[in-house]
Design a protein around this motif. Sequence first.
Motif, PDB file in Angstrom:
ATOM      1  N   GLN A 129      -5.433   2.615  -4.961  1.00  0.00           N
ATOM      2  CA  GLN A 129      -5.513   1.150  -4.599  1.00  0.00           C
ATOM      3  C   GLN A 129      -3.862   0.498  -4.573  1.00  0.00           C
ATOM      4  O   GLN A 129      -3.130   0.783  -5.546  1.00  0.00           O
ATOM      5  N   PRO A 130      -3.719  -0.327  -3.614  1.00  0.00           N
ATOM      6  CA  PRO A 130      -2.251  -0.906  -3.575  1.00  0.00           C
ATOM      7  C   PRO A 130      -1.822  -1.732  -4.741  1.00  0.00           C
ATOM      8  O   PRO A 130      -2.854  -2.380  -5.270  1.00  0.00           O
ATOM      9  N   ASP A 188       0.668  -1.252   0.157  1.00  0.00           N
ATOM     10  CA  ASP A 188       0.201  -0.064   0.096  1.00  0.00           C
ATOM     11  C   ASP A 188       1.123   1.189   0.178  1.00  0.00           C
ATOM     12  O   ASP A 188       0.128   2.469  -0.159  1.00  0.00           O
ATOM     13  N   GLN A 235       0.542   3.000  -4.867  1.00  0.00           N
ATOM     14  CA  GLN A 235      -0.680   2.928  -5.238  1.00  0.00           C
ATOM     15  C   GLN A 235      -1.082   3.499  -6.718  1.00  0.00           C
ATOM     16  O   GLN A 235      -0.425   4.269  -7.003  1.00  0.00           O
TER      17      GLN A 235
END
Length: 393
Positions: free
Chosen positions: A90-91, A83, A86
């Motif tokens: 979103q990771p 994470d 990103q």
Amino acid sequence: MITGLDHYKEKWGIRSDASIQPGLEAMESALAELENPHHGLPFIHIAGTNGKGSTAAFISSIFMAHGKRVGNFFSPAIEDVHDQIQIDRQPVGEKEFDLAMEQLATVKTALTDFELLTVAAILILKIQSLDSIIMEAGMGGRFDSTNVIEPLVSIITSISKEHTSFLGDTIEEIAWHKAGIIKQGKPVVIGELPESAHEQVKKIAEDKNAPVFTVQPYKGPLTLKGAHQQVNASLAWTAAKRILGDCFNEEKAVSGLAQAAIPFRFEEVYPDVIFDGAHNEASIHALVETIKENYPNKKIHIVMGLIQGKDYISILKSLENIAIRFTFIDFKYERAMPAKILFSENISKIKTIQNEYDILPVHEDVEVTIVTGSLYLLSLLKQQHYEMFRDYK
């Protein structure tokens, strides 16, 4: 599965040093071995004592509301190493990390862990066809590993005393480090800085022929709580408007800012349990004001742990004005401050020490629990109570 950088280092046979070694020589050498993947990418560079993460989240949300694809790199991790890098908030996944580490395994230049992660972020984000890539400086700015980039815009969110063993004891010295991210002819957006810091930043910008943009207060709706978030939103608005130019749409920007969210920024993870990553005097002041605003006359319980080098005396004094109970946590991190030091300096009549593996304490004599201090501690606690917090969300 919780995955750290060590997992990938072991998998790909990569060695790196966990120490902090300010300077750009190793980064420049490693990137040259990889044919300079950072050249020509649409970076936004953010430095500052506080507000980097929130400002980055706000910019990301504004861009996404305009239909743009955004990459982010920040530290430390919230849950695991994925994470920290990103795409559209979103990771990234193991596949992306493996592709980057496969390339890094060929690099002969010795790197620190943070330098390794920074190069990995550049390699991962380069191939994503992104409209912007937001890079947060890890410490300082001038000699931080992220400072190899040439940004479209630099942002300095705030300046107060931190990491004094590396950055210096005065606001002017710290400002000199932060202002090191300003590049020749590239605009810089600055937040509310102390006068001496403002003058230092302005002088460096003039020397670089870099136009300086100050911000007008943003008063629109935000999910993130606290007056300081209005300041961060104003920074994001100014920077995004500068980059998007004629494409900037105020209605979309307002919508994006209203939707922006970030872990550990006055985040309610469980009923009446708030996680906030305040860990220095300035951010603790903002936290105290936000507590007063949102929980007036409530009985407050502070759970906290800090890393070494923080002005813990001032931090404790600020929190003692609003809390009736304190819990200090010993957590596993090489630079964690022993909880007994905080315990001994705390004047609260109700206080205790516990190990982070104990269940998050909730007591009958308090109404709201605020978990604060090191982001490393908050990350550990979130991992430990993952199922309970997930079920609440």
